[in-house]
Design a protein around this motif. Structure first.
Motif, PDB file in Angstrom:
ATOM      1  N   THR A   9      -4.702  -6.191  11.328  1.00  0.00           N
ATOM      2  CA  THR A   9      -3.792  -6.106  10.341  1.00  0.00           C
ATOM      3  C   THR A   9      -2.583  -6.347  10.534  1.00  0.00           C
ATOM      4  O   THR A   9      -2.063  -7.159   9.776  1.00  0.00           O
ATOM      5  CB  THR A   9      -4.196  -4.750   9.583  1.00  0.00           C
ATOM      6  OG1 THR A   9      -5.517  -4.696   9.197  1.00  0.00           O
ATOM      7  CG2 THR A   9      -3.252  -4.871   8.071  1.00  0.00           C
ATOM      8  N   PHE A  13      -0.272  -9.571   9.120  1.00  0.00           N
ATOM      9  CA  PHE A  13       0.641  -9.401   8.243  1.00  0.00           C
ATOM     10  C   PHE A  13       1.922  -9.771   8.720  1.00  0.00           C
ATOM     11  O   PHE A  13       3.027 -10.243   8.037  1.00  0.00           O
ATOM     12  CB  PHE A  13       0.670  -7.840   7.850  1.00  0.00           C
ATOM     13  CG  PHE A  13      -0.290  -7.811   6.794  1.00  0.00           C
ATOM     14  CD1 PHE A  13      -1.044  -8.457   6.230  1.00  0.00           C
ATOM     15  CD2 PHE A  13      -0.686  -6.415   6.277  1.00  0.00           C
ATOM     16  CE1 PHE A  13      -2.085  -8.285   5.049  1.00  0.00           C
ATOM     17  CE2 PHE A  13      -1.624  -5.875   5.338  1.00  0.00           C
ATOM     18  CZ  PHE A  13      -2.405  -7.168   4.661  1.00  0.00           C
ATOM     19  N   SER A  14       2.207  -9.549  10.075  1.00  0.00           N
ATOM     20  CA  SER A  14       3.447  -9.706  10.758  1.00  0.00           C
ATOM     21  C   SER A  14       3.859 -11.122  10.998  1.00  0.00           C
ATOM     22  O   SER A  14       4.961 -11.680  11.177  1.00  0.00           O
ATOM     23  CB  SER A  14       3.897  -8.983  11.868  1.00  0.00           C
ATOM     24  OG  SER A  14       3.528  -7.390  11.694  1.00  0.00           O
ATOM     25  N   MET A  16       2.741 -13.713   9.004  1.00  0.00           N
ATOM     26  CA  MET A  16       2.728 -14.484   7.665  1.00  0.00           C
ATOM     27  C   MET A  16       4.194 -15.180   7.649  1.00  0.00           C
ATOM     28  O   MET A  16       4.070 -16.573   7.262  1.00  0.00           O
ATOM     29  CB  MET A  16       2.589 -13.411   6.599  1.00  0.00           C
ATOM     30  CG  MET A  16       2.556 -14.119   5.091  1.00  0.00           C
ATOM     31  SD  MET A  16       4.355 -14.317   4.608  1.00  0.00           S
ATOM     32  CE  MET A  16       3.818 -15.517   2.905  1.00  0.00           C
ATOM     33  N   VAL A 211      -4.424 -13.938   6.625  1.00  0.00           N
ATOM     34  CA  VAL A 211      -3.257 -12.948   6.209  1.00  0.00           C
ATOM     35  C   VAL A 211      -3.734 -12.516   4.865  1.00  0.00           C
ATOM     36  O   VAL A 211      -3.737 -11.339   4.786  1.00  0.00           O
ATOM     37  CB  VAL A 211      -1.995 -13.588   5.872  1.00  0.00           C
ATOM     38  CG1 VAL A 211      -0.970 -12.736   5.377  1.00  0.00           C
ATOM     39  CG2 VAL A 211      -1.582 -14.211   7.092  1.00  0.00           C
ATOM     40  N   THR A 212      -4.315 -13.059   3.922  1.00  0.00           N
ATOM     41  CA  THR A 212      -4.653 -12.375   2.724  1.00  0.00           C
ATOM     42  C   THR A 212      -6.388 -12.002   2.616  1.00  0.00           C
ATOM     43  O   THR A 212      -6.597 -11.338   1.755  1.00  0.00           O
ATOM     44  CB  THR A 212      -4.598 -13.573   1.610  1.00  0.00           C
ATOM     45  OG1 THR A 212      -3.384 -14.240   1.748  1.00  0.00           O
ATOM     46  CG2 THR A 212      -4.761 -12.943   0.257  1.00  0.00           C
ATOM     47  N   ALA A 215      -7.143  -9.482   7.019  1.00  0.00           N
ATOM     48  CA  ALA A 215      -5.993  -8.529   7.178  1.00  0.00           C
ATOM     49  C   ALA A 215      -6.401  -7.432   6.187  1.00  0.00           C
ATOM     50  O   ALA A 215      -6.260  -6.180   6.603  1.00  0.00           O
ATOM     51  CB  ALA A 215      -4.738  -8.970   7.222  1.00  0.00           C
ATOM     52  N   TYR A 216      -6.344  -7.867   4.834  1.00  0.00           N
ATOM     53  CA  TYR A 216      -6.782  -6.856   3.973  1.00  0.00           C
ATOM     54  C   TYR A 216      -8.026  -6.256   4.184  1.00  0.00           C
ATOM     55  O   TYR A 216      -8.379  -4.823   4.037  1.00  0.00           O
ATOM     56  CB  TYR A 216      -6.880  -7.596   2.775  1.00  0.00           C
ATOM     57  CG  TYR A 216      -5.584  -7.555   1.914  1.00  0.00           C
ATOM     58  CD1 TYR A 216      -5.069  -6.664   1.212  1.00  0.00           C
ATOM     59  CD2 TYR A 216      -4.916  -8.841   1.795  1.00  0.00           C
ATOM     60  CE1 TYR A 216      -3.643  -6.614   0.547  1.00  0.00           C
ATOM     61  CE2 TYR A 216      -3.822  -9.214   1.106  1.00  0.00           C
ATOM     62  CZ  TYR A 216      -3.212  -7.978   0.527  1.00  0.00           C
ATOM     63  OH  TYR A 216      -1.870  -8.122   0.137  1.00  0.00           O
ATOM     64  N   PHE A 235       2.467  -0.505   8.177  1.00  0.00           N
ATOM     65  CA  PHE A 235       3.325  -1.452   7.835  1.00  0.00           C
ATOM     66  C   PHE A 235       4.828  -1.037   8.179  1.00  0.00           C
ATOM     67  O   PHE A 235       5.739  -1.998   8.337  1.00  0.00           O
ATOM     68  CB  PHE A 235       3.131  -1.255   6.296  1.00  0.00           C
ATOM     69  CG  PHE A 235       2.141  -1.968   5.669  1.00  0.00           C
ATOM     70  CD1 PHE A 235       1.763  -3.123   5.496  1.00  0.00           C
ATOM     71  CD2 PHE A 235       1.048  -1.057   5.128  1.00  0.00           C
ATOM     72  CE1 PHE A 235       0.869  -3.591   4.884  1.00  0.00           C
ATOM     73  CE2 PHE A 235      -0.181  -1.712   4.673  1.00  0.00           C
ATOM     74  CZ  PHE A 235      -0.191  -2.970   4.708  1.00  0.00           C
ATOM     75  N   LYS A 238       5.635  -3.423  10.845  1.00  0.00           N
ATOM     76  CA  LYS A 238       5.874  -4.882  10.518  1.00  0.00           C
ATOM     77  C   LYS A 238       7.140  -5.526  10.905  1.00  0.00           C
ATOM     78  O   LYS A 238       7.314  -6.618  11.418  1.00  0.00           O
ATOM     79  CB  LYS A 238       5.539  -5.091   8.975  1.00  0.00           C
ATOM     80  CG  LYS A 238       5.704  -6.483   8.693  1.00  0.00           C
ATOM     81  CD  LYS A 238       5.028  -6.630   7.064  1.00  0.00           C
ATOM     82  CE  LYS A 238       5.724  -7.960   6.741  1.00  0.00           C
ATOM     83  NZ  LYS A 238       5.300  -9.175   7.032  1.00  0.00           N
TER      84      LYS A 238
END
Length: 271
Positions: A9, A13-14, A16, A211-212, A215-216, A235, A238
């Motif tokens: 994750t 996320f990092s 993106m 990413v979408t 990761a979720y 988070f 991040k």
């Protein structure tokens, strides 16, 4: 296994802001965000077996629009008009705005949360003051708008997550809000597919599925294993990981004041 999920994750996320930055010269940020949530929403829906009523779908579409149409579009505009590390750090400050919104709504904050919120807001001011080459006030504005709107989205989504679960709520809100986004782009004449290389289309696929989507999904799996509070702490890392990626792959430079501002923000998030 939970920490493996969280590692995946954090990586997606990092990355993106960094991986989407080179696309900003050839892809409209609005169309890119639409594609990201359309692809990611489809991916997440493939894991969902629960069917919702039309009323619930419409409500989740409206709530999801806070994330896909407003917050993530603002984040993409922040990347376009500034540097990737700045956008990543600003959007990661959303827990600070969650506390601020809760306080404005009349809910009492613990002394620790109040102090953390004040420190975080001070950190944002220092961070914004310590602009580097490539930073703009417009980029910082969109980054803060992304953070604030995502905080509002998180608070509103809470009741749906309690009712339907995180995966179901996010899958429906992401996909159906992307359909609304597509309709808005068609109405405004911005629904135009750019001519891109195969590599750039792979990047878009990465943003959508990775990413979408992935990761979720890994975040929700970790949440099931160790709880929402513990999983959410990922988070807080991040800004550090995103900044490392930006320096390593985009050759971004860091100023002393900006580093201090980032440190203050991270401290407030941990508090």
């Amino acid at each position: 296994m939970a920490y493996l999920y969280l590692g995946i994750t954090l990586f997606f996320f990092s990355s993106m802001e960094v991986i989407s930055k080179p696309l900003m010269g050839s892809v409209d940020p609005f169309f890119l965000t639409f594609l990201r949530f359309f692809i990611g929403g489809l991916f997440l829906l493939s894991f969902v077996r629960k069917r919702l009523s039309l009323k619930d779908i419409l409500l989740l579409t409206l709530v999801g629009s806070l994330n896909s149409i407003i917050s993530m579009t603002a984040l993409q505009l922040s990347v376009k008009h500034g540097v990737a590390s700045t956008a990543a750090t600003l959007v990661a400050t959303n827990p600070i705005f969650v506390s601020l919104l809760v306080f404005i709504a009349g809910e009492r904050l613990t002394k620790k949360k109040f102090v953390a919120t004040v420190i975080g807001l001070c950190g944002i001011v220092v961070f914004a003051y310590g602009r580097i080459v490539g930073d703009t006030f417009l980029g910082i504005f969109f980054g803060l708008l992304a953070s604030l709107s995502f905080a509002l989205y998180s608070l509103v989504m809470k009741r749906f997550i309690i009712k339907f679960g995180a995966l179901v709520s996010t899958a429906y809100s992401s996909f159906f809000s992307s359909l609304l986004y597509g309709i808005l782009l068609i109405i405004t004449g911005k629904f135009t597919s750019p001519e891109l290389s195969a590599v750039n289309w792979l990047v878009i696929l990465y943003l959508g599925v990775g990413v979408t989507g992935v990761a979720y999904l890994t975040f929700f799996r970790a949440m099931e294993l160790i709880g929402a509070s513990a999983a959410s702490r990922i988070f807080y890392l991040k800004p550090i990981v995103s900044t490392f990626f930006a320096v390593a792959f985009l050759s971004e430079q860091l100023g002393v004041i900006k580093i201090i501002g980032t440190a203050i923000v991270i401290i407030s998030l941990f508090l």
